[in-house]
Write a protein that holds these residues in place. Sequence first.
Motif, short mmCIF file in Angstrom:
data_model
loop_
_atom_site.label_atom_id
_atom_site.label_comp_id
_atom_site.label_asym_id
_atom_site.label_seq_id
_atom_site.Cartn_x
_atom_site.Cartn_y
_atom_site.Cartn_z
N ASN A 1 40.59 37.69 27.28
CA ASN A 1 41.67 37.13 28.10
C ASN A 1 42.42 38.26 28.81
N LYS A 2 42.72 39.33 28.09
CA LYS A 2 43.47 40.46 28.65
C LYS A 2 42.69 41.14 29.79
N ILE A 3 41.41 41.41 29.56
CA ILE A 3 40.66 42.13 30.60
C ILE A 3 40.33 41.23 31.80
N LEU A 4 40.25 39.93 31.57
CA LEU A 4 40.08 39.02 32.72
C LEU A 4 41.36 38.99 33.56
N ASN A 5 42.52 39.01 32.91
CA ASN A 5 43.79 39.09 33.66
C ASN A 5 43.88 40.40 34.43
N GLU A 6 43.43 41.48 33.83
CA GLU A 6 43.43 42.76 34.52
C GLU A 6 42.51 42.71 35.74
N GLU B 1 41.39 42.32 41.69
CA GLU B 1 40.91 41.56 42.84
C GLU B 1 42.02 41.34 43.87
N PHE B 2 43.22 41.02 43.40
CA PHE B 2 44.34 40.87 44.34
C PHE B 2 44.73 42.22 44.94
N PHE B 3 44.64 43.31 44.17
CA PHE B 3 44.88 44.63 44.74
C PHE B 3 43.87 44.92 45.84
N SER B 4 42.61 44.54 45.60
CA SER B 4 41.57 44.74 46.62
C SER B 4 41.95 44.01 47.91
N ALA B 5 42.40 42.77 47.77
CA ALA B 5 42.82 42.01 48.95
C ALA B 5 43.96 42.72 49.68
N TYR B 6 44.90 43.23 48.92
CA TYR B 6 46.06 43.93 49.48
C TYR B 6 45.62 45.22 50.19
N LEU B 7 44.70 45.96 49.56
CA LEU B 7 44.16 47.18 50.14
C LEU B 7 43.47 46.88 51.46
N MET C 1 40.83 34.17 42.36
CA MET C 1 41.02 32.77 41.96
C MET C 1 39.89 32.28 41.07
N LYS C 2 38.69 32.81 41.22
CA LYS C 2 37.60 32.46 40.31
C LYS C 2 37.98 32.87 38.88
N PHE C 3 38.50 34.09 38.73
CA PHE C 3 38.93 34.55 37.41
C PHE C 3 40.10 33.71 36.90
N PHE C 4 41.04 33.44 37.77
CA PHE C 4 42.21 32.63 37.43
C PHE C 4 41.78 31.28 36.87
N ASN C 5 40.90 30.61 37.60
CA ASN C 5 40.45 29.29 37.18
C ASN C 5 39.60 29.33 35.92
N ASN D 1 41.81 29.57 32.86
CA ASN D 1 42.40 28.26 32.58
C ASN D 1 41.38 27.28 32.00
N GLN D 2 40.16 27.28 32.55
CA GLN D 2 39.12 26.38 32.04
C GLN D 2 38.77 26.67 30.59
N LYS D 3 38.86 27.94 30.20
CA LYS D 3 38.50 28.34 28.85
C LYS D 3 39.68 28.31 27.89
N GLY D 4 40.80 27.76 28.31
CA GLY D 4 41.95 27.64 27.43
C GLY D 4 42.70 28.94 27.22
N GLY D 5 42.49 29.89 28.11
CA GLY D 5 43.20 31.16 28.02
C GLY D 5 44.56 31.07 28.70
N LYS D 6 45.19 32.20 28.80
CA LYS D 6 46.51 32.25 29.45
C LYS D 6 46.45 33.25 30.60
N VAL D 7 46.74 32.76 31.80
CA VAL D 7 46.80 33.64 32.97
C VAL D 7 48.13 34.37 32.94
N GLU D 8 48.05 35.69 33.09
CA GLU D 8 49.25 36.52 33.20
C GLU D 8 49.09 37.37 34.46
N LEU D 9 49.92 37.13 35.43
CA LEU D 9 49.84 37.88 36.67
C LEU D 9 50.53 39.22 36.50
#
Length: 171
Positions: A7-12, A17-23, A55-59, A62-70
């Motif tokens: 869960n932690k490394i998926l949030n990372e 991925e969002f940093f890549s978009a920003y870059l 968003m693929k990671f985000f979803n 959530n599908q696996k019952g984890g917790k998204v932490e931005l």
Amino acid sequence: MLSEKINKILNEQIQKEFFSAYLYLGMEAYFTSLNLDGFANFFRVQVQEERDHAMKFFNYINQKGGKVELLQINAPEANFESAEEIFALTLGHEQFVTQSIYNIVNAALDEKDHATNTFLQWFVTEQVEEEATMEKYLRKLQLIKNDPNGLLMLDAELAQRVYTPPAAGTI
């Protein structure tokens, strides 16, 4: 259910991925300021793709019952000297993202988390394409050097790139 580690490394990875978009948004702005609309278009499509990857990671979490932490997204590099420099930086960044995906795959395999491993295989394949694309354009820019005619021809080529959203239900 995801383990705490996965869960932690998926949030990372969402953060990366969002940093890549920003870059890539910063790179789009650079090319727009030079009136190189084809290069700007190329990076606009990259921004959209990276957002979809996040968003693929985000979803999935959530599908696996984890917790998204931005997590916090740092400001990207904003001072560029040339198109060649940007594509060299982009290739290096994509190689960094590839290694990050590999690290998550390795963690999933260590934990025998077959669902996460299967989910990640799309990203493994995607990163092969990302690196090949960046390397192809970097090599073209190295051939062009600072020839304005070559740069404008490549700009026209990059203007043809079109964003194709992922199929419904895949994000």
